[in-house]
Motif scaffolding. Structure first.
Motif, PDB file in Angstrom:
ATOM      1  N   ARG A 114      44.047  20.612  25.203  1.00 38.38           N
ATOM      2  CA  ARG A 114      44.896  21.021  26.328  1.00 38.38           C
ATOM      3  C   ARG A 114      45.290  22.488  26.208  1.00 38.38           C
ATOM      4  N   ASP A 115      45.744  22.885  25.042  1.00 35.15           N
ATOM      5  CA  ASP A 115      46.192  24.263  24.864  1.00 35.15           C
ATOM      6  C   ASP A 115      45.050  25.252  25.105  1.00 35.15           C
ATOM      7  N   ALA A 116      43.851  24.909  24.634  1.00 40.13           N
ATOM      8  CA  ALA A 116      42.727  25.837  24.750  1.00 40.13           C
ATOM      9  C   ALA A 116      42.270  25.982  26.189  1.00 40.13           C
ATOM     10  N   TYR A 117      41.978  24.881  26.854  1.00 37.64           N
ATOM     11  CA  TYR A 117      41.446  24.963  28.214  1.00 37.64           C
ATOM     12  C   TYR A 117      42.501  25.476  29.196  1.00 37.64           C
ATOM     13  N   PHE A 118      43.704  24.946  29.115  1.00 39.24           N
ATOM     14  CA  PHE A 118      44.757  25.416  30.014  1.00 39.24           C
ATOM     15  C   PHE A 118      45.106  26.861  29.687  1.00 39.24           C
ATOM     16  N   GLY A 119      45.144  27.184  28.396  1.00 38.50           N
ATOM     17  CA  GLY A 119      45.465  28.551  27.995  1.00 38.50           C
ATOM     18  C   GLY A 119      44.420  29.548  28.457  1.00 38.50           C
ATOM     19  N   TYR A 120      43.128  29.165  28.382  1.00 38.18           N
ATOM     20  CA  TYR A 120      42.073  30.048  28.857  1.00 38.18           C
ATOM     21  C   TYR A 120      42.205  30.263  30.365  1.00 38.18           C
ATOM     22  N   ALA A 121      42.559  29.207  31.090  1.00 40.70           N
ATOM     23  CA  ALA A 121      42.723  29.342  32.536  1.00 40.70           C
ATOM     24  C   ALA A 121      43.877  30.295  32.859  1.00 40.70           C
ATOM     25  N   VAL A 122      44.977  30.173  32.131  1.00 42.21           N
ATOM     26  CA  VAL A 122      46.111  31.080  32.339  1.00 42.21           C
ATOM     27  C   VAL A 122      45.696  32.520  32.055  1.00 42.21           C
ATOM     28  N   SER A 123      44.885  32.726  31.006  1.00 34.95           N
ATOM     29  CA  SER A 123      44.433  34.078  30.689  1.00 34.95           C
ATOM     30  C   SER A 123      43.545  34.641  31.799  1.00 34.95           C
ATOM     31  N   GLN A 124      42.775  33.763  32.460  1.00 42.92           N
ATOM     32  CA  GLN A 124      41.969  34.205  33.594  1.00 42.92           C
ATOM     33  C   GLN A 124      42.872  34.698  34.722  1.00 42.92           C
ATOM     34  N   LEU A 125      43.962  33.974  34.991  1.00 48.29           N
ATOM     35  CA  LEU A 125      44.898  34.401  36.032  1.00 48.29           C
ATOM     36  C   LEU A 125      45.547  35.731  35.664  1.00 48.29           C
ATOM     37  N   GLU A 126      45.948  35.877  34.409  1.00 47.34           N
ATOM     38  CA  GLU A 126      46.568  37.135  33.989  1.00 47.34           C
ATOM     39  C   GLU A 126      45.598  38.305  34.175  1.00 47.34           C
ATOM     40  N   ARG A 127      44.330  38.062  33.905  1.00 49.91           N
ATOM     41  CA  ARG A 127      43.318  39.106  34.090  1.00 49.91           C
ATOM     42  C   ARG A 127      43.195  39.463  35.569  1.00 49.91           C
ATOM     43  N   LEU A 128      43.231  38.447  36.405  1.00 53.04           N
ATOM     44  CA  LEU A 128      43.158  38.681  37.843  1.00 53.04           C
ATOM     45  C   LEU A 128      44.349  39.495  38.328  1.00 53.04           C
ATOM     46  N   LEU A 129      45.530  39.159  37.837  1.00 47.48           N
ATOM     47  CA  LEU A 129      46.731  39.860  38.284  1.00 47.48           C
ATOM     48  C   LEU A 129      46.739  41.312  37.800  1.00 47.48           C
ATOM     49  N   ARG A 130      46.212  41.545  36.600  1.00 45.10           N
ATOM     50  CA  ARG A 130      46.176  42.910  36.066  1.00 45.10           C
ATOM     51  C   ARG A 130      45.255  43.807  36.879  1.00 45.10           C
ATOM     52  N   THR A 131      44.188  43.219  37.426  1.00 47.82           N
ATOM     53  CA  THR A 131      43.202  44.033  38.146  1.00 47.82           C
ATOM     54  C   THR A 131      43.361  43.936  39.650  1.00 47.82           C
ATOM     55  N   GLY A 132      44.467  43.346  40.094  1.00 50.60           N
ATOM     56  CA  GLY A 132      44.638  43.110  41.521  1.00 50.60           C
ATOM     57  C   GLY A 132      44.581  44.358  42.374  1.00 50.60           C
ATOM     58  N   GLN A 133      45.066  45.479  41.808  1.00 51.59           N
ATOM     59  CA  GLN A 133      45.098  46.696  42.613  1.00 51.59           C
ATOM     60  C   GLN A 133      43.716  47.304  42.824  1.00 51.59           C
ATOM     61  N   PHE A 134      42.697  46.780  42.139  1.00 52.19           N
ATOM     62  CA  PHE A 134      41.351  47.320  42.254  1.00 52.19           C
ATOM     63  C   PHE A 134      40.405  46.334  42.935  1.00 52.19           C
TER      64      PHE A 134
END
Length: 231
Positions: A114-134
């Motif tokens: 649970r921690d790995a798969y859910f955590g990886y998904a959260v990291s994908q969202l964080e990456r999306l939010l960081r690059t949102g302005q581009f």
């Protein structure tokens, strides 16, 4: 695969394996190899970065057996999938590779999965939010992150709930559409993450509390015996 000694298991992974590859997608490969046992008794044993052989364009990653086992024990989704590929995606399967597949459930545990798969998904969202302005320059990359966010949530939940890891997705267009939606607005992913969290909370996991470390240790000992230096 050229130049990698003692390959135990390798296959095609990534978007091609999931059924999400587009015309511009690379064919990524992942594998497990065995370093000669004598190498672990020298001054520079193959550990850490030295235990992985990595190249890019396309992405190709081969982990030494002990490192691969450690990553799988930690629930690493990327490495774990090598044990669950459809038969047609394997390019190398040795006897020891088949043994690793046979004990694939020994690597699993409920919390780590649970921690790995859910955590990886959260990291994908964080990456999306960081690059949102581009977004205008990175739309394809963001769509890819969005697709993989949804895939990780679905695969992780299925593994957590049933003890089986599906590799090929059943409705590719759903993931493609979701990727395009989050590329336009990363915030679209937030309710999907919240819903996935509720799904995980709603079921009793089919996985054990802890992995079967003795089974993995016994397999690794067989690998080391197979690759002893006769000298």
């Amino acid at each position: 695969m050229a130049g990698v000694p003692n390959m135990l298991l390798s296959g095609i992974v990534g978007s091609t394996a999931y059924g999400l590859a587009g015309p511009d997608s690379d064919v990524d490969r992942l594998g497990v190899y065995a370093a000669p046992t004598v190498a672990f008794h020298g001054l520079n044993p193959p550990t850490g970065r030295d235990a992985s052989i990595v190249s890019h364009d396309p992405d190709t990653t081969y982990h030494e057996a002990a490192k691969a086992a450690a990553l799988m024990l930690g629930g690493n989704p990327t490495v774990t999938e090598i044990l669950w590929l459809p038969d047609d995606l394997y390019e190398v399967r040795t006897a020891l590779g088949d043994e690793m597949i046979a004990i694939r459930r020994a690597f699993l545990s409920a919390k780590r999965t649970r921690d790995a798969y859910f955590g990886y998904a959260v990291s994908q969202l964080e990456r999306l939010l960081r690059t949102g302005q581009f977004q205008s320059k990175m739309r394809k990359r963001q769509a890819k992150h969005g697709r993989h966010l949804l895939r990780l949530l679905d695969q992780g939940f299925h593994l957590y709930a049933t003890g089986e890891l599906p590799i090929r997705v059943t409705k590719p267009q759903r993931y493609i559409d979701f990727g395009e939606a989050v590329a336009a607005d990363p915030q679209v992913a937030r309710p999907v993450l919240a819903e996935a969290d509720e799904r995980f909370n709603s079921v009793q996991s089919a996985l054990p509390a802890e992995p079967d470390r003795p089974a993995i240790e016994a397999w690794l000992h067989r690998v080391r015996r197979a690759y002893l230096d006769p000298a």
